[in-house]
Design an enzyme around this catalytic site. Structure first.
Site, mmCIF file in Angstrom:
data_model
loop_
_atom_site.group_PDB
_atom_site.id
_atom_site.type_symbol
_atom_site.label_atom_id
_atom_site.label_comp_id
_atom_site.label_asym_id
_atom_site.label_seq_id
_atom_site.Cartn_x
_atom_site.Cartn_y
_atom_site.Cartn_z
ATOM 1 N N HIS A 1 0.829 -1.196 0.000
ATOM 2 C CA HIS A 1 0.000 0.000 0.000
ATOM 3 C C HIS A 1 0.870 1.255 0.000
ATOM 4 O O HIS A 1 2.081 1.185 0.217
ATOM 5 C CB HIS A 1 -0.931 0.032 1.216
ATOM 6 C CG HIS A 1 -2.145 -0.822 1.070
ATOM 7 N ND1 HIS A 1 -2.159 -2.151 1.431
ATOM 8 C CD2 HIS A 1 -3.385 -0.551 0.598
ATOM 9 C CE1 HIS A 1 -3.359 -2.658 1.193
ATOM 10 N NE2 HIS A 1 -4.114 -1.708 0.691
ATOM 11 N N LYS B 1 -0.712 4.921 4.486
ATOM 12 C CA LYS B 1 -1.569 3.963 5.180
ATOM 13 C C LYS B 1 -0.985 3.671 6.553
ATOM 14 O O LYS B 1 0.175 3.276 6.679
ATOM 15 C CB LYS B 1 -1.717 2.672 4.370
ATOM 16 C CG LYS B 1 -2.730 1.705 4.978
ATOM 17 C CD LYS B 1 -3.123 0.596 4.015
ATOM 18 C CE LYS B 1 -4.175 -0.309 4.618
ATOM 19 N NZ LYS B 1 -5.425 0.403 4.948
#
Length: 237
Positions: free
Chosen positions: A135, A139
């Site tokens: 990600h 995040k």
């Protein structure tokens, strides 16, 4: 519908555009500037709230929606240690709570594929299984909520795995490698490997658009319903 957007980062702005394109009204936007001053009164009279914030504020936001009698759709991850209390509060207020670790239609089909593959691989203990999720660097939680949902699907179907770890795994543990780099929307890979070969399934998101579109569909689905809902309800899986 009159919609509240709770969280107005990249995802919130993408959701806003899709809502407007589909004829909905954004009646309230909650962002860093006004988050601490919003009360349940500000939410009263709205049809649904879509919440994408962070684990520290998510549960407070849910309770505000329950108090206002407004269905809430949330994609915030990292708060599930408080899930039982959230569901209890929802029931006490006769509320509506639609939660998904990932609103992408493709990811939710991938969840079902993951379970199906796990059912087949359960018979073949020579194959070990692990996972990699990638990600963007903004995040906060690791592993991702999507990875945890995939792991739970493996635990349901593969008897030899009972828990996950980010560290060196014991035999009964599923190892999850969590990478954070660039602006990657999300890549999830499940791999079964033996001494002679490997079987790999991967879902790779091209943008946030799929997540946002699924969240708007969830809001349209949830606004006239009661109770706890998820993507399996929406997709009739």
């Amino acid at each position: 519908m009159k919609i509240a957007l709770i969280g107005y980062g990249k995802m919130g702005k993408t959701i806003e555009k899709i809502c407007l394109d589909r004829g909905h009204e954004i009646a309230l936007v909650v962002d860093e500037q006004n988050a601490n001053s919003i009360t349940s009164k500000d939410l009263e009279g709205l049809d649904v709230a879509i919440e994408f914030t962070n684990p520290a504020s998510a549960v407070k936001n849910y309770n505000l929606c329950f108090d206002a009698g407004v269905p809430v759709v949330s994609g915030t991850t990292g708060w599930l240690d408080q899930e039982a209390a959230v569901i209890e509060q929802m029931k006490a207020k006769d509320g509506t709570f639609f939660y998904a670790s990932n609103f992408s239609l493709g990811v939710n089909l991938f969840f079902e594929l993951n379970k199906k593959l796990g059912q087949m691989m359960n018979r073949f203990p020579d194959y070990d299984v692990d996972m990699v999720e990638v990600h963007h660097t903004q995040k906060l939680d690791a592993p991702s909520g999507t990875a945890i949902t995939l792991a739970e699907g493996i635990f349901e179907t593969v008897d030899r795995k009972t828990s996950w770890t980010l560290d060196a795994p014991k035999e009964e543990q599923l190892h999850i490698e969590a990478e954070r780099r660039g602006d990657v929307p999300g890549i999830h890979t499940v791999k079964y490997e033996s001494e002679v070969d490997e079987i790999v399934i991967t879902h790779s998101a091209k943008s946030r658009q799929g997540f946002a579109f699924g969240a708007v569909l969830a809001a349209e689905f949830a606004f006239d319903k009661k109770g706890a809902l998820n993507m399996r309800d929406l997709l009739n899986l």
